[in-house]
Design an enzyme around this catalytic site. Structure first.
Site, PDB file in Angstrom:
ATOM      1  N   ALA A 379       0.975  -1.303   0.220  1.00 32.63           N
ATOM      2  CA  ALA A 379       0.001   0.099   0.057  1.00 32.63           C
ATOM      3  C   ALA A 379       0.853   1.217  -0.006  1.00 32.63           C
ATOM      4  O   ALA A 379       1.632   1.338  -0.895  1.00 32.63           O
ATOM      5  CB  ALA A 379      -0.910   0.252   1.068  1.00 32.63           C
ATOM      6  N   GLU A 380       0.821   2.003   1.027  1.00 34.48           N
ATOM      7  CA  GLU A 380       1.598   3.131   1.368  1.00 34.48           C
ATOM      8  C   GLU A 380       1.504   3.954  -0.026  1.00 34.48           C
ATOM      9  O   GLU A 380       2.463   4.993  -0.516  1.00 34.48           O
ATOM     10  CB  GLU A 380       3.224   2.763   1.501  1.00 34.48           C
ATOM     11  CG  GLU A 380       3.354   1.874   2.982  1.00 34.48           C
ATOM     12  CD  GLU A 380       4.673   1.628   2.845  1.00 34.48           C
ATOM     13  OE1 GLU A 380       5.744   2.047   2.176  1.00 34.48           O
ATOM     14  OE2 GLU A 380       5.031   0.772   4.085  1.00 34.48           O
TER      15      GLU A 380
END
Length: 418
Positions: A379-380
């Site tokens: 993600a991030e």
């Protein structure tokens, strides 16, 4: 008889009279009494000075208590500012798209995206997306100490700090995809190096800290809106973050801990069981305050989650379209939905991750992820950026494709409008 003019040496050398002990005692007593009185005066002066200092401190404390601080957050008032997207702009663009010199509904979901953009932008005049902005909120989580991540508990803080630096330097998946798709990245250090409380048995933060972080997130959304961002992609980085997101998602969707807890960073069965237990215990602490979003963040969220939630809410208030990232941002989006029920109309779900809590969250938000089937765990910001090209394509096609009349192409007689 007259006294001699020159006295004899005997008379000149006569000693002065000396007081006897009986005569000296009263003088010494008087001196002692004076000294005692002086000491009493000094002691009294010191007591007065101490009393004055204490009074001054009390006055200062009272003044501080009376001094106006930040007013408590009024979520109902903020919710009233979250309006619906512009339906007139949607209808106008929908009519234009129906006349494009392509097969009827030939753009499929890209037409839906273009219409969604028109509503969030408040105009049917299509224009490309030129200022996509990723905002990554970073923080440490006390629950990481339980071994709920592939990262060793003793390394959690160092790994979060290293990831933050990597993203700030343009690295990581978010950096690669941002450069590829023409987006910019901003990292917001909320509580790196200052972990939240261990949510399975203690509050993540104080209520005051949560409100402060919430306001900070709102201010960041204001700054991004003022800078002309076309699309905002909020994200989060921090070891243990998916455990917090799972707990929030479980409380907000009413599902059991095992149904919302995933493998996160790629943990084994033993770590997954520890993670499930932590999520279960956190959910028990969160359920009693489900109706108070700020208190829920206080108990089982944290300052980074509060900042991201405030950011999302203010982006909706400022009418800026939002492309959600992974399980962390969708958990915050569900909180915003409970504050302002219209907010999902301003949100898009990017790529769907393999986290079960992510699927539960997008279902609760009634969103349809733009990308599905790749089981991406990273993600991030990466999950939002993977879907950004579709949003940009929808905007560009709506802006540049011609209608039958503009292209001087006869419209098919049997053309369907469905």
């Amino acid at each position: 008889m007259d006294a001699p003019e020159n006295p004899t040496s005997e008379s000149a050398e006569q000693p002065e009279p000396v007081a006897t002990p009986a005569e000296a005692a009263p003088a010494e007593a008087a001196a002692a009494e004076i000294a005692a009185e002086a000491a009493d005066v000094v002691e009294a002066a010191e007591a007065v000075e101490a009393a004055a200092e204490a009074a001054a401190e009390a006055i200062a404390e009272a003044a501080a208590e009376l001094a106006p601080g930040p007013a408590p957050l009024d979520l109902d008032k903020l919710a009233d500012q979250a309006d619906r997207p512009d339906e007139a702009a949607r209808d106008e663009l929908r009519a234009r798209l129906a006349g494009l010199a392509i097969p009827a509904a030939g753009l499929g979901r890209l037409e839906e995206l273009a219409i969604w953009l028109a509503g969030t932008r408040g105009t049917a005049e299509p224009r490309p997306i030129e200022r996509a902005r990723v905002v990554v909120f970073a923080g440490d989580h006390g629950v990481a100490a339980l071994g709920v991540s592939a990262t060793a508990p003793e390394d959690a803080a160092a790994v979060t700090a290293a990831r933050v630096k990597q993203i700030e330097d343009g690295g990581g998946a978010v950096g690669v995809l941002a450069r590829l798709h023409g987006a910019t990245v901003r990292v917001v250090d909320v509580n790196v190096g200052s972990p939240s409380g261990r949510i399975d048995h203690e509050d993540a933060a104080t209520r005051a800290e949560i409100e402060e972080a919430f306001r900070a997130g709102m201010a960041i959304a204001d700054a991004e809106a003022d800078s002309g961002a076309d699309v905002l992609i909020p994200a989060m980085v921090g070891v243990g973050g998916s455990t917090v997101a799972s707990a929030l998602s479980g409380v907000l969707t009413g599902k059991d801990a095992g149904a919302v807890t995933g493998r996160g960073s790629g943990i084994d069965d033993t770590a997954w069981m520890r993670k499930c237990a932590a999520v279960r215990d956190a959910m028990r602490r969160g359920r009693p305050v489900l109706g108070d979003q700020l208190e829920l963040l206080t108990r089982i969220g944290g300052r980074d989650y509060a900042a991201l939630t405030g950011f999302l809410l203010q982006a909706v208030v400022r009418r800026v379209p939002v492309l959600l990232d992974g399980v962390t941002t969708t958990a915050c989006a569900m909180l915003v939905q409970r504050i302002a029920y219209r907010s999902p109309q301003w949100l898009l779900a990017g790529a769907l991750s393999a986290e079960p809590a992510h699927k539960s969250a997008v279902d609760r938000l009634s969103l349809n992820p733009l990308i599905d089937g790749y089981a991406v765990r990273q993600a991030e910001g990466a999950l939002g950026l993977l879907a950004l090209p579709l949003v940009k394509a929808a905007a560009a096609l709506a802006a540049e494709l011609q209608t039958f009349g503009e292209a001087e192409i006869p419209e098919p007689v049997l053309r369907s409008r469905v």
